[in-house]
Design a protein around this motif. Structure first.
Motif, short mmCIF file in Angstrom:
data_model
loop_
_atom_site.label_atom_id
_atom_site.label_comp_id
_atom_site.label_asym_id
_atom_site.label_seq_id
_atom_site.Cartn_x
_atom_site.Cartn_y
_atom_site.Cartn_z
N PRO A 156 0.71 -1.13 -0.25
CA PRO A 156 0.53 0.26 -0.03
C PRO A 156 0.76 1.30 0.16
CG PRO A 156 -0.72 -1.30 1.44
CD PRO A 156 0.58 -2.75 0.59
N PHE A 157 0.62 2.26 -0.73
CA PHE A 157 0.76 4.06 -1.01
C PHE A 157 2.17 4.30 0.40
CE2 PHE A 157 1.03 8.92 -0.83
CZ PHE A 157 2.08 8.74 -1.44
N LEU A 158 0.96 3.73 1.79
CA LEU A 158 1.26 4.62 2.40
C LEU A 158 2.62 3.27 3.02
CD1 LEU A 158 -1.81 5.42 4.72
CD2 LEU A 158 -0.25 7.43 3.71
N MET A 159 2.74 2.59 3.53
CA MET A 159 3.24 1.46 3.94
C MET A 159 4.49 1.59 3.04
SD MET A 159 1.81 -1.87 4.82
CE MET A 159 0.51 -1.83 5.94
N ARG A 160 5.13 1.99 1.48
CA ARG A 160 6.22 2.60 0.73
C ARG A 160 6.89 3.53 1.85
NH1 ARG A 160 3.36 2.75 -4.89
NH2 ARG A 160 1.71 0.51 -4.62
N LEU A 194 6.33 5.38 5.02
CA LEU A 194 6.57 6.18 6.22
C LEU A 194 6.86 4.74 6.90
CD1 LEU A 194 2.50 7.42 6.87
CD2 LEU A 194 5.69 8.56 6.35
N PRO A 195 7.54 5.16 8.38
CA PRO A 195 7.96 3.45 9.22
C PRO A 195 6.08 2.83 9.38
CG PRO A 195 8.15 5.33 9.93
CD PRO A 195 7.74 5.62 8.49
N PHE A 196 5.98 1.38 9.29
CA PHE A 196 5.01 0.31 9.64
C PHE A 196 4.13 0.78 10.38
CE2 PHE A 196 2.69 -3.55 10.55
CZ PHE A 196 2.15 -3.84 8.99
N GLN A 197 4.43 0.75 11.18
CA GLN A 197 4.02 1.31 12.27
C GLN A 197 2.83 1.90 12.15
OE1 GLN A 197 5.70 1.12 16.31
NE2 GLN A 197 4.99 -1.19 16.74
N LEU A 198 3.49 3.70 11.99
CA LEU A 198 2.80 5.00 11.67
C LEU A 198 2.04 4.27 10.13
CD1 LEU A 198 2.36 7.96 11.80
CD2 LEU A 198 4.75 8.31 10.51
N ALA A 199 2.27 3.50 9.33
CA ALA A 199 1.19 3.76 8.40
C ALA A 199 0.26 3.34 8.12
CB ALA A 199 2.10 3.19 6.93
N ILE A 200 0.23 2.17 9.08
CA ILE A 200 -1.04 1.12 9.51
C ILE A 200 -2.46 2.10 10.51
CG2 ILE A 200 -0.18 -0.70 9.13
CD1 ILE A 200 0.00 -1.19 11.61
N THR A 201 -1.57 2.85 11.10
CA THR A 201 -2.75 3.93 11.86
C THR A 201 -2.96 4.65 11.17
OG1 THR A 201 -0.81 4.16 13.90
CG2 THR A 201 -1.95 5.70 14.42
N VAL A 202 -2.67 5.57 10.32
CA VAL A 202 -2.72 6.13 9.35
C VAL A 202 -3.94 5.31 8.67
CG1 VAL A 202 -2.69 7.64 7.16
CG2 VAL A 202 -1.07 7.84 9.34
N GLU A 203 -3.60 4.43 8.07
CA GLU A 203 -4.14 3.95 7.02
C GLU A 203 -5.98 3.14 8.47
OE1 GLU A 203 -5.72 1.88 3.56
OE2 GLU A 203 -3.43 2.83 4.66
N ARG A 204 -5.59 2.89 9.47
CA ARG A 204 -6.85 2.63 10.28
C ARG A 204 -7.84 3.69 10.26
NH1 ARG A 204 -5.99 2.00 14.93
NH2 ARG A 204 -8.03 1.13 15.48
#
Length: 449
Positions: free
Chosen positions: A326-330, A332-342
């Motif tokens: 996913p775009f954010l995981m490319r 951002l750090p993984f934990q930050l990316a999933i937080t934003v995604e959530r």
């Protein structure tokens, strides 16, 4: 002695502060309520700990599982590794809802999707070559030639055991007419070296200790080349024909001394379908980090892929192989990316409400200030209408007294400095009515004189 002007200023400040708190607090409450409602539809946080089943401590599965665990730890998650007897054991554990296992490494072709509808594949990871080593003097053309001999077929519960017994059974080599020893490579190698068994089959990487030891024992041991590898690959779609080139293991000693045809299933990364989507993506990222380098049988970036999967791909894996992470995981750090995604679902009410709230709240505040002034106009209009008809001095004097009290209260009304023009405008209107009343009194006085 208290300063009356300071007291009045403090009173006005408290009044405006209270009004601001009420208006902007109401707006914040509406926004908080909308966010709370939207939050009900946000995915829960992923678990901080996940369990994967691997093979034995010396096997490839266990080695790769440890690399996955290191990748997970780097991103703030714990991956617990449970050692097992191999693929069939892994399948039994991950299929059991009573066992707390979320992921497994296992060999392709050991079961069917219909038998395990709650499992999903995240992809194929690498080729697992099938190696058949036998005594030097024992000439084998086809697997049917193993009939009547002693063969090590891998430990019970392993993928090796499942595949080898399947291929032998197709060649009518069964337990009734051959001795099948359920032992892994580490236990079977000494037996083959001493001549106590005629052949052993193992599934291992080209760099494995077992393969290197056996191929270097060329005075006693020979490596079988599957003459009908293409046939097996076409009848078992989870198998692929591989070619180990001459010198592919040792260039100096030219081992093997000729091209060897091998069969290979693909190792699969399997998860339960209810595993959190973010953890599925983390497994995919780990697999890409570990297996994309390539080896003798696969060019770099061949694996992981969506071919020869044991179970249907999860939707996350489908998207991963189609478009990458996913775009954010490319970025951002993984934990930050999933937080934003959530929380991205929260942007809908946030953006929907913020704009009108920012537009409505200041006018609401202004209206509340003006209301303090305009509430006097209703009463003033009534007095104005009465003043037009008034002829009596006594009534006029009573209304003048009433207007003076109103003027005093209006003057004491607390408003910001920017709104004082409304105060003075109201007082001006009061003065106009007072002037009219004074004129009535003068005319009545003159008439009486």
């Amino acid at each position: 002695m208290k300063n009356p002007y300071l007291a009045k200023f403090i009173k006005m400040l408290k009044s405006h502060l209270l009004m601001s708190v009420i208006i902007y607090g109401l707006a914040a409450g509406v926004l908080a309520g909308a966010l709370w409602f939207a939050f009900q539809f946000v995915d829960p946080l992923p678990p901080s700990k996940v369990t994967i089943v691997s093979g034995g401590p010396g096997g490839a599965y266990h080695g790769y599982a440890k690399q996955y665990a290191a990748f997970f730890a780097k991103h703030g998650y714990e991956l617990e590794i449970i050692q097992t007897n191999g693929s069939m054991d892994n399948l039994a554990r991950i299929s059991d809802p009573e066992i707390d296992v979320q992921a497994a490494l296992m060999q392709g072709g050991i079961t069917t999707p219909e038998e395990h509808p709650t499992l999903q594949s995240l992809g194929s990871l690498y080729y697992e070559p099938v190696w058949l080593f036998h005594k030097k003097h024992f000439k084998i053309k086809t697997l049917a030639d193993l009939k009547g001999h002693t063969i090590a077929v891998g430990t019970k519960g392993s993928g090796t055991n499942h595949l080898v017994t399947t291929l032998l059974d197709e060649n009518e080599v069964t337990i009734e007419d051959a001795k099948l020893v359920e032992a892994g490579a580490s236990a079977a190698i000494p037996l083959l070296m001493k001549g106590k068994i005629d052949a052993l089959v193992t599934i291992a990487g080209i760099d494995s200790k077992a393969v290197n030891e056996l191929i270097h024992a060329r005075k006693k041991i020979a490596l079988y080349s599957f003459q009908r590898a293409e046939t097996y690959a076409r009848t078992h779609h989870y198998l692929k024909k591989l070619t180990l080139p001459q010198g592919g293991i040792d260039l100096v000693e030219n081992l093997p001394s000729k091209d060897i045809s091998l069969l290979a299933p693909s190792a699969n990364l399997v998860v339960r379908e209810d595993l959190h989507p973010a953890i599925k993506y983390l497994f995919l990222l780990a697999a890409d980090s570990v297996h994309s380098k390539g080896d003798m049988f696969a060019r770099p970036d061949t694996f992981p892929n969506d071919e020869s999967v044991l179970f249907p791909l999860s939707s996350e894996a489908v998207n991963f192989y189609k478009s990458g992470p996913p775009f954010l995981m490319r970025y951002l750090p993984f934990q930050l990316a999933i937080t934003v995604e959530r929380l991205k679902i929260l942007l809908i009410p946030l953006l929907t409400l913020l704009f009108p709230l920012f537009k409505i709240t200041p006018p609401a505040y202004r209206w509340q200030i003006r209301r303090r002034i305009f509430k006097w106009y209703k009463h003033l209009k009534k007095l104005d209408m009465e003043a037009y008809e008034m002829k009596n001095t006594e009534d006029a004097q009573k209304m003048l007294a009433q207007l003076e009290r109103m003027d005093r209260k209006v003057l004491e009304t607390s408003v910001p400095l920017s709104y004082t023009d409304y105060i003075y405008s109201l007082r001006l209107h009061i003065r106009m009515i007072e002037d009219r009343l004074k004129k009535v009194i003068e005319e009545d006085t003159d008439a009486s004189a």
